[in-house]
Enzyme design. Sequence first.
Site, PDB file in Angstrom:
ATOM      1  N   HIS A 144      -9.480   1.837  -1.832  1.00 50.09           N
ATOM      2  CA  HIS A 144      -8.050   1.640  -1.591  1.00 50.09           C
ATOM      3  C   HIS A 144      -7.423   1.006  -2.834  1.00 50.09           C
ATOM      4  CE1 HIS A 144      -4.279   0.844   0.106  1.00 50.09           C
ATOM      5  NE2 HIS A 144      -4.618   0.338   1.276  1.00 50.09           N
ATOM      6  N   PHE A 174       1.237  -3.011   4.563  1.00 50.79           N
ATOM      7  CA  PHE A 174       1.509  -4.328   5.122  1.00 50.79           C
ATOM      8  C   PHE A 174       3.018  -4.590   5.036  1.00 50.79           C
ATOM      9  CE2 PHE A 174      -2.829  -6.593   4.311  1.00 50.79           C
ATOM     10  CZ  PHE A 174      -3.337  -5.985   5.445  1.00 50.79           C
ATOM     11  N   LYS A 210      -9.895   7.662   0.567  1.00 53.14           N
ATOM     12  CA  LYS A 210     -10.266   6.273   0.287  1.00 53.14           C
ATOM     13  C   LYS A 210     -11.761   6.057   0.498  1.00 53.14           C
ATOM     14  CE  LYS A 210      -5.849   3.947   1.330  1.00 53.14           C
ATOM     15  NZ  LYS A 210      -5.022   5.112   1.692  1.00 53.14           N
ATOM     16  N   GLU A 254      -2.844   5.302  13.142  1.00 49.29           N
ATOM     17  CA  GLU A 254      -2.466   6.517  12.425  1.00 49.29           C
ATOM     18  C   GLU A 254      -2.798   7.769  13.234  1.00 49.29           C
ATOM     19  OE1 GLU A 254      -2.636   8.429   7.958  1.00 49.29           O
ATOM     20  OE2 GLU A 254      -4.126   6.910   8.490  1.00 49.29           O
ATOM     21  N   HIS A 290      -3.604   7.831   5.469  1.00 60.41           N
ATOM     22  CA  HIS A 290      -3.701   6.496   4.882  1.00 60.41           C
ATOM     23  C   HIS A 290      -5.140   6.004   5.073  1.00 60.41           C
ATOM     24  CE1 HIS A 290      -2.227   2.872   3.145  1.00 60.41           C
ATOM     25  NE2 HIS A 290      -2.542   2.143   4.200  1.00 60.41           N
ATOM     26  N   CYS A 321       0.801  -1.229   0.000  1.00 62.89           N
ATOM     27  CA  CYS A 321       0.000   0.000   0.000  1.00 62.89           C
ATOM     28  C   CYS A 321       0.833   1.278   0.000  1.00 62.89           C
ATOM     29  CB  CYS A 321      -0.928   0.007   1.212  1.00 62.89           C
ATOM     30  SG  CYS A 321      -1.809  -1.539   1.455  1.00 62.89           S
TER      31      CYS A 321
END
Length: 402
Positions: free
Chosen positions: A331, A390, A326, A305, A294, A162
């Site tokens: 995403h 990830f 998003k 976050e 994010h 990502c």
Amino acid sequence: MKRVVITGQGSINALGHSAVETMEAMREGTCGIKQLDFRDVDRLSIKIGGQVTGFDAESQFNRQQIALYDRYTQFTLHAAKEAMAQSGIEFSGELAQRSGVILGTAGGGMNTQDENYRTVYEEGKNRVHPFVVPKLMNNAATSHLSMTYNVMGPCFTVATACASSNHAMGQAFNMIRCGMADAMLTGGSESMLCFGGVKAWEGLRVMSRDVCRPFSANRNGMVQGEGAAVFVFEEYEHARKRGAEILAEVTGFAMTSDAADIVMPSKQGAARAISGALADAKLNASDVGYINAHGTGTAANDKTECAAVSDVFGTAADDLMISSTKSMHGHLIGGTGAVELLACVMALKDGVIAPTIGYEQEDPECSLNVVPNVAREAKVDHVLSNAFAFGGLNAVLALSRI
């Protein structure tokens, strides 16, 4: 160190077929997430996504090109055409040799893989098209972009899940800043919205079945999207001398590794990336007016976050706006940071802060100003764009108004 500016941008995603359409949809708080439409979707548990609709590849590419271009490559070339037209830059002579392409993607030619697995496993055929490998490889979009625009310098693809696009754009920024290149085509692309792509993500059990609600207490997971965004990054004096319109300046970049867990994010890793970008851009926390988060809509990501931002910004967080687009386009995995950079440019150039739509209930662990549901007009001079992947791989960009 040389200054780096953005002189062109292009996109295609669930919100529109151009950067212009995308930013207008962001202003309006439009939701591009809808029912998915592709082969075998009825076999999926997750049936929604930020799917690109109305895209006719045959009207843009000839038969030979389509044989070589996976959907993610098609998106890349579509977005790059808009960016190049806006920038007005032409890669020839010495400039062609001192320019490059760095793109991000996580899945690469996922549609090509899906189609050909079906061909050999389900249909029992023993042959596939001879161009399957060059069509599905992760560097395909980068290579075709370099060939299309005669770019002869450093060209490669970054794959960090990502954070791929932010890592790619950060590398492009550094190459120009240190004098290795005069201009770079950069950004990212992704198209995982096919049966195999969505089925794999279902296994993680982090997907929403209805809507993406980042930072809202009643959120229930992320939603996949697809598309691309491509930018022209250029050395400031080079852009100024040719009279190019400058959209924004890229002023800082930082990347860190959590070195902790393959899927669970770390507050410390995210905070170090945010602090690093601020330091690289020579900014104080109080200088930043907006962060494109994010913000995936999963509890672990959203809370981590917000905690990282609060730790870094301290009392300055009270005056900070932070939103997740998003919620509108989904995403895009490896391509998501590139599409999200459009919201950062819009904030700096137009004074419009994209909202976090779908927000319904305040979460005490996400108590920042998340610009709920409606865009906001505000003059900001400096912004950040967060990407946390990830594998614990974090990449944060800093941009400034010019």
